[in-house]
Scaffold this active site. Structure first.
Site, PDB file in Angstrom:
ATOM      1  CG  ASP A  93      -2.240   0.773   0.919  1.00  0.00           C
ATOM      2  OD1 ASP A  93      -2.267   1.555  -0.059  1.00  0.00           O
ATOM      3  OD2 ASP A  93      -3.202   0.648   1.703  1.00  0.00           O
ATOM      4  CB  CYS A 279     -12.657 -22.615  16.898  1.00  0.00           C
ATOM      5  SG  CYS A 279     -11.343 -22.602  15.674  1.00  0.00           S
ATOM      6  CB  CYS A 284      -9.660 -23.472  19.434  1.00  0.00           C
ATOM      7  SG  CYS A 284      -9.757 -21.718  19.051  1.00  0.00           S
TER       8      CYS A 284
HETATM    9  N1  GUN Z   1      -6.600   0.595   2.844  1.00  0.00           N
HETATM   10  C1  GUN Z   1      -7.884   0.602   3.252  1.00  0.00           C
HETATM   11  N2  GUN Z   1      -8.627   1.434   2.472  1.00  0.00           N
HETATM   12  C2  GUN Z   1      -7.786   1.941   1.553  1.00  0.00           C
HETATM   13  C3  GUN Z   1      -7.984   2.847   0.459  1.00  0.00           C
HETATM   14  O1  GUN Z   1      -9.073   3.347   0.188  1.00  0.00           O
HETATM   15  N3  GUN Z   1      -6.867   3.132  -0.291  1.00  0.00           N
HETATM   16  C4  GUN Z   1      -5.645   2.597  -0.015  1.00  0.00           C
HETATM   17  N4  GUN Z   1      -4.617   2.905  -0.799  1.00  0.00           N
HETATM   18  N5  GUN Z   1      -5.446   1.744   1.008  1.00  0.00           N
HETATM   19  C5  GUN Z   1      -6.517   1.435   1.771  1.00  0.00           C
HETATM   20 ZN    ZN Z   2      -9.591 -21.555  16.821  1.00  0.00          ZN
END
Ligand code: GUN
Ligand code: ZN
Length: 498
Positions: A93, A279, A284
């Protein structure tokens, strides 16, 4: 747009696909869950994410790496894959989330794409602007224009084999989301995240989530890989997949664990309040809730902390649900799974109902034949198969006189033909009785919604064949269903006939 995505199986708008990630030299099966890895805090080592959980891809944040000197130098030096110890595909990201949180970041799309390429990211992200839900219209439009310039900057950047995300924004305006989707699909970028969904997801606004996804999908078209940014709660995976999402990223497993929260497919529980673990994951199976509470918050030197173990459980249930979703797509039972999940949480029921509002869109990719249709809730009367059958009825021709009956056809009669009637589908000719969806398993005690849907089927058949004299034998249908029928359809209540 380059072609890196292949769709193998469909159910509703959900699909099993393959995303080719050339820079990592891997093909990732979708739906895929990308665990979020914080480069500063490896709650679970990435090599374990691959070996023990089956993660084929993960996501980390290039902006955090770039702004943390010690980490940046190592990552630039070793490359992202070696630094994390992960051979699968790595998405990064851009800092947009930090932009949304803090209002400002000190990097441009050009710079952060270049940085992502330098550290060896396989799927990079431009600096889009995540406009929150319910923002003013002007702000949403202005920020969308900025996001679209970021996509253009990303297109212009040198990216080599690295794939690039084209986030779709537009806040809670369906028309903006759709326009943003159409614009993004027109770029030569590769993966299409629906952005700024975290506030909706955190407040369980699943109907709004479905609306945003469907609007983006209308613009994007059915053929491209779609990522639901920030989504990874096992409760809503089936719904998001059925709406057409292929990639998910979960920070929830780690963030929730920090607060002592335990994820399940019907919501979030608190470790403090659990007596039993429902679970059988390795965590678990080995520990009770009391054991975990006893571990407290040690430094992990004398074994795992409660936080680590909770994070592991959270990730196990999430991957388990993802496998269940994939199997459901394969067998054509995805909407049955969504229906079951919708019983677990009212917000999911809202999401499921919102999805069914778009049954006509789902119908376009819904396969013609699947495992038997199970009618287990009145919501199922709005599934795409019902509408498809009704459309088919409108194309069928009928003889001069026709008996439609919910019970066994009489052995002697004066009609030209006798067809069975099965709520929620309505009438069908004998030739269709062994074909999907009429092989459906329906309860003996039908409900009003199924009767109303069946009546709509009678209406479709009657309108297409105005010359046919139609008699309907029904099993004590409700007034609402009977009121739908045109006057010229004769009705007989089979129950009063005995
Ligand atoms: N992570 C969660 N939402 C977003 C978003 O709208 N844009 C970006 N780049 N990362 C995110
Ligand atoms: Zn579990």
């Amino acid at each position: 747009m380059r072609d890196h995505f292949e769709i193998r199986d469909h159910d509703a708008a959900g699909r099993i696909g393959r995303l080719e990630v050339p820079r990592a030299d891997v093909t990732v099966e979708t739906p895929a869950l990308l665990p979020v890895v914080n480069p500063n805090v490896l709650t679970i080592e990435p090599s374990r994410l691959e070996a023990e959980f089956g993660a084929e891809m993960l996501i980390t944040n290039s902006y955090i790496i770039r702004s943390t000197d010690r980490v940046r130098d190592r990552v630039v030096d070793e490359g992202l894959h070696d630094f994390l110890g992960f051979d699968g595909a790595i998405m990064t990201d851009s800092g947009s989330f930090q932009l949304a949180e803090y209002g400002d970041i000190d990097v441009t799309t050009e710079e952060i794409i270049e940085f992502q390429r330098t550290i060896g990211s396989d799927v990079a992200t431009p600096v889009d602007v995540p406009t929150p839900p319910d923002a003013g219209r002007e702000r949403a439009e202005r920020e969308l224009a900025t996001t679209q310039r970021a996509l253009a900057d990303a297109e212009a950047a040198e990216t080599g084999e690295m794939l690039v995300n084209a986030p779709v924004q537009g806040s809670t305006y369906a028309d903006l989301r759709e326009a943003a989707g159409q614009h993004a699909a027109g770029t030569d970028l590769d993966v299409f995240p629906v952005g700024a969904m975290v506030p909706l997801l955190n407040s369980y606004r699943y109907a709004d989530t479905v609306e945003a996804v469907r609007a983006a999908k209308r613009g994007l078209g059915p053929g491209v890989p779609v990522h639901l940014f920030g989504a990874g709660h096992p409760l809503m995976l089936s719904l998001a997949v059925a709406a057409g999402c292929d990639l998910f990223d979960s920070a929830a497993y780690a963030l929730m664990a920090r607060d002592g929260r335990y994820l399940t497919v019907s919501g979030t529980e608190h470790l403090e309040e659990l007596d039993y673990f429902p679970c059988s994951c390795p965590v678990c199976a080995e520990y009770t809730p009391a054991d975990l509470r006893g571990l407290g918050e040690g430094d992990g030197e004398d074994g795992p902390t409660a936080e680590r173990l909770l994070a592991e459980h959270n990730l196990h249930v999430t991957f388990e649900e993802l496998r269940r979703v994939k199997e459901a797509i394969r067998s054509g039972t995805l909407l049955e799974l969504v229906d079951r999940r919708a019983r677990g949480h009212p917000a999911m029921l809202d999401g499921y109902r919102a999805l069914l509002d778009h049954a006509d869109e789902l119908e376009r990719t819904d396969p013609g034949s699947k495992d038997a249709f199970f009618y287990t809730s009145h919501e199922a009367a709005r599934r795409p198969e019902i509408e498809r059958h009704r459309d088919r009825l409108a194309r069928l021709t009928t003889p001069d006189s026709l008996l439609l009956t919910e019970s066994k056809p009489p052995s002697s009669h004066h009609y030209d033909a006798v067809w069975r009637v099965k709520p929620p589908f309505g009438p069908y000719p004998p030739a269709l009785s062994e074909t999907y969806p009429l092989t459906a398993e329906v309860p003996e005690r039908t409900d009003d919604a199924a009767q109303v849907a069946a009546a709509e089927g009678v209406v479709a058949l009657a309108s297409a064949n105005p010359e046919t004299a139609i008699t309907l034998g029904h099993d004590a249908w409700c007034e609402r269903a009977l009121d739908r029928l045109p006057d010229r359809v004769e009705t007989e209540d089979l129950r009063t006939l005995g």
